[in-house]
Design an enzyme around this catalytic site. Structure first.
Site, mmCIF file in Angstrom:
data_model
loop_
_atom_site.group_PDB
_atom_site.id
_atom_site.type_symbol
_atom_site.label_atom_id
_atom_site.label_comp_id
_atom_site.label_asym_id
_atom_site.label_seq_id
_atom_site.Cartn_x
_atom_site.Cartn_y
_atom_site.Cartn_z
ATOM 1 N N ASP A 16 4.962 -4.400 2.682
ATOM 2 C CA ASP A 16 4.248 -3.462 3.364
ATOM 3 C C ASP A 16 2.936 -4.236 3.719
ATOM 4 O O ASP A 16 2.635 -5.272 3.368
ATOM 5 C CB ASP A 16 4.049 -2.337 2.217
ATOM 6 C CG ASP A 16 3.251 -1.230 3.012
ATOM 7 O OD1 ASP A 16 3.395 -1.032 4.073
ATOM 8 O OD2 ASP A 16 2.096 -0.761 2.289
ATOM 9 N N ASP A 18 -0.454 -2.286 4.875
ATOM 10 C CA ASP A 18 -1.612 -1.546 4.379
ATOM 11 C C ASP A 18 -1.815 -1.516 2.615
ATOM 12 O O ASP A 18 -0.684 -0.743 2.434
ATOM 13 C CB ASP A 18 -1.925 0.026 4.909
ATOM 14 C CG ASP A 18 -2.375 0.015 6.323
ATOM 15 O OD1 ASP A 18 -3.292 -0.613 6.691
ATOM 16 O OD2 ASP A 18 -1.554 0.581 7.359
#
Length: 266
Positions: A16, A18
């Site tokens: 991922d 963010d």
């Protein structure tokens, strides 16, 4: 060969962005050097974001800016996954669709062969939702009326917020909630935590056999990764806390302080 660090247990990682690699415009401490070292050790990486606002090229540029050179082929956005789902699974190639989202999100739909309409002429076969900063009442009204008239409803994700230095900000899920409420129908979500986006990610990492998902969100990264049959690693640099992980309905396989912990001795 003995496994001296958590990273040694895997051939590839779905990472991922963010809250894991960067937070706002700044790199999360230790993330860039960890990614460089993982690559040096021969680990395959795919960056997966549930934020559909930007293009893959823009994400590649953003990663390069914090010292993480990445090719567009190493990046999968929920927008790109949604476009693929609509053409391959929903059979909407060439169909009229009303899209709520950023210019980059709309471009992904057009690139996949969908025909974008404004909702005021041709009746759309589907409404497709992605979070963006300029969401307004006219979009809400047009989307809700189209769905009530028979259009299918799809969305890039259900994350209510995404992490920033100033705190969690509204994401696709917040906008989707308004449209679902006004339309009286629940959407088919394509991005995390749905398995489809993880299936695409895993396919792009073939022939890697041991794949782990690394994320900061229990509801999307962890729950979605587990649903897709992947090992999950929660980092504590974004949304989730250690106490939340301990009581989560779907628990991560591992909890670490940050991405750098993947390289530390077990």
């Amino acid at each position: 060969m003995s496994e001296h660090a958590l990273a040694d247990r895997f051939d590839a990682f779905v990472v991922d962005l963010d809250g894991v690699v960067y937070l706002g415009e700044r790199a999360v401490p230790r993330s860039p050097e960890t990614i460089r070292e993982l690559r040096a050790r021969g680990k395959r990486l795919l960056f997966l974001t549930n934020d559909p606002r930007s293009s893959r090229a823009r994400y590649a540029h953003r990663l390069a800016g914090i010292g993480v050179p990445a090719d567009e082929s190493e990046i999968l956005t929920s927008g790109a996954a949604t476009a693929q789902f609509l053409t391959e699974r929903a059979g909407l190639r060439g169909a009229p669709v009303y899209v709520v989202g950023s210019p980059a999100f709309k471009a992904e739909m057009e690139r996949a062969g969908l025909r974008l309409v404004d909702g005021h002429g041709d009746a759309p076969s589907a409404v497709v939702v992605g979070g963006h900063e300029r969401f307004d009442y006219d979009e809400l009204k047009t989307a809700a009326l189209a769905v009530r008239a028979g259009a299918e409803l799809y969305a890039a994700g259900r994350d209510a917020t995404f992490p920033t230095p100033e705190g969690p900000l509204p994401a696709t899920g917040a906008i989707l909630a308004a449209i679902e409420t006004a339309a009286g129908r629940r959407a088919q979500v394509v991005g995390k935590p749905e398995p489809f986006v993880f299936e695409i990610a895993r396919a792009r990492l073939e022939p890697a056999a041991r794949v782990a998902v690394v994320g900061d969100n229990l509801d999307s990264d962890v729950a979605g990764g587990r649903r897709a049959g992947l090992t999950t690693i929660l980092v504590l640099t974004g949304i989730a806390t250690e106490s939340e992980a301990a009581s989560a309905p779907v628990a991560p396989d591992y909890v670490v302080d940050d991405l750098g912990a993947l390289l530390e001795p077990l």
